[in-house]
Design an enzyme around this catalytic site. Structure first.
Site, PDB file in Angstrom:
ATOM      1  N   LEU A 202       0.868  -1.165   0.000  1.00  0.00           N
ATOM      2  CA  LEU A 202       0.000   0.000   0.000  1.00  0.00           C
ATOM      3  C   LEU A 202       0.908   1.218   0.000  1.00  0.00           C
ATOM      4  O   LEU A 202       1.903   1.255   0.745  1.00  0.00           O
ATOM      5  CB  LEU A 202      -0.914   0.034   1.230  1.00  0.00           C
ATOM      6  CG  LEU A 202      -2.142  -0.888   1.242  1.00  0.00           C
ATOM      7  CD1 LEU A 202      -2.853  -0.778   2.577  1.00  0.00           C
ATOM      8  CD2 LEU A 202      -3.083  -0.541   0.112  1.00  0.00           C
ATOM      9  N   ASP A 203       0.566   2.221  -0.818  1.00  0.00           N
ATOM     10  CA  ASP A 203       1.420   3.407  -0.819  1.00  0.00           C
ATOM     11  C   ASP A 203       1.295   4.136   0.512  1.00  0.00           C
ATOM     12  O   ASP A 203       0.343   3.930   1.280  1.00  0.00           O
ATOM     13  CB  ASP A 203       1.061   4.332  -1.987  1.00  0.00           C
ATOM     14  CG  ASP A 203      -0.390   4.773  -1.951  1.00  0.00           C
ATOM     15  OD1 ASP A 203      -0.708   5.704  -1.213  1.00  0.00           O
ATOM     16  OD2 ASP A 203      -1.209   4.151  -2.668  1.00  0.00           O
ATOM     17  N   ALA A 204       2.258   4.988   0.797  1.00  0.00           N
ATOM     18  CA  ALA A 204       2.338   5.627   2.107  1.00  0.00           C
ATOM     19  C   ALA A 204       1.112   6.474   2.411  1.00  0.00           C
ATOM     20  O   ALA A 204       0.714   6.618   3.576  1.00  0.00           O
ATOM     21  CB  ALA A 204       3.606   6.483   2.202  1.00  0.00           C
TER      22      ALA A 204
END
Length: 338
Positions: A202-204
């Site tokens: 998951l992106d930040a």
């Protein structure tokens, strides 16, 4: 004959007494009263040889209070000891040794099915199978590595495999370690009993559920497009949204790295021009949801992943790590054909 035997007996006892008296007069002790010096001890033997007897060897060498042992005899004793202590441990009968396997309720509890008492209730209810046969008696011993154990028809995961679900907060990098020192997934699993790795990314800027496990094959299949495991997202958009947006996303949106198609799309809530939509897809390309909606003309304000396959985020708070239930693990394995 009788008088001759008695005469010989008297002569023997008399000779012995005379010999004892001669030894006493000579200042020498009787044989049973003699004390032999040990190796290196001072003393005189016959001929005044400083503690040595015949052949220059101390009579008490190597054993106090007894005659000397030859080197050959000592070597033989040593070989006997080595042979005796070098033998493998004797296999005790099951009656006297530890019983094989572990108690079934203990294995079930370790697999995350609840306390031992609740696992005993599962057995009483006939919901547990071992190698295809229903078990109802308590105290049954099993081998988790060899026996197939099922509860409600689902195979339990062996205790050597663990599965966790984490609600990744915003700002946390999807990596177990980060060379730049940013918050990462490894910060939430430092005290676990085994080394874990994350399933997918998951992106930040995205919050939501991410799975952690030490089962490599399950992790590989969960992220491979061939098995089609879906991920569900809630996205906050600014509208108004056209009526055909869902159809366009399901048919596919052209992006720089190819087409991407949503498995499902629906509007969950609307307040004025603010929309909350649900997007379901099985692809796992980088920033796939944000890029797809931006390509359709609606940049994402906030994004949360709510489901990974059959595992739901529910009311799990950001930053909270929980161990997945037996049912969730069984559903994941069935999803990927294990």
């Amino acid at each position: 004959m009788r008088s001759r035997g008695s005469s010989n007996s008297r002569n023997y006892r008399g000779a012995g007494n005379d010999r004892d008296r001669k030894q006493q007069r000579a200042g020498r002790p009787r044989p049973e009263e003699r004390r032999y010096p040990q190796d290196g001890a001072s003393g005189t033997g016959r001929g005044g040889r400083g503690g040595t007897g015949r052949g220059g060897t101390a009579r008490g060498a190597g054993r106090p209070g007894g005659p000397a042992r030859t080197r050959e005899y000592e070597a033989e004793l040593e070989e006997r000891h080595r042979a005796r202590h070098g033998r493998p441990a004797a296999t005790l009968p099951k009656t006297f040794g530890e019983p094989e396997g572990e108690r079934l309720q203990k294995v079930l509890a370790r697999a995350g099915l609840g306390s031992r008492r609740s696992c005993e209730e599962l057995i009483d209810q006939g919901r547990v199978e071992v190698n295809g046969r229903t078990v109802r008696e308590q105290g049954r011993r099993v081998d988790p590595d060899r026996d197939e154990i099922r509860v409600d028809g689902l195979t339990i995961a062996s205790q050597k495999y663990v599965f966790y679900a984490l609600n990744k907060p915003v700002g946390v990098v999807s990596a177990m370690e980060d060379p730049e020192g940013r918050p990462c997934l490894g910060d939430y699993v430092q005290d676990r009993e085994t080394r874990l790795f994350h399933v997918g990314r998951l992106d930040a800027e995205t919050e939501g559920i991410i799975l952690l496990t030490n089962h490599g094959e399950v992790a590989h299949r969960l992220t491979h497009p061939r098995y089609g495991v879906t991920k569900t997202y809630l996205a906050a958009l600014t509208g108004p949204l056209p009526r055909d947006l869902g159809r366009r996303l399901r048919e596919g949106v052209q992006m720089e790295d190819g087409y991407v198609r949503a498995d499902d799309f629906r509007v969950v809530d609307q307040v004025g021009h603010n929309y909350l939509v649900e997007v379901v897809l099985h692809e796992g390309r980088k920033h796939i949801v944000r890029r797809m909606l931006a390509e359709a003309g609606f940049p994402v304000d906030k994004l949360v992943r709510t489901h990974f396959g059959p595992v739901a985020l529910g009311d799990q708070k950001p930053g909270r790590l929980r161990r997945m239930t037996h049912t969730e693990v069984g559903q994941l394995m069935r999803e990927v054909g294990l």
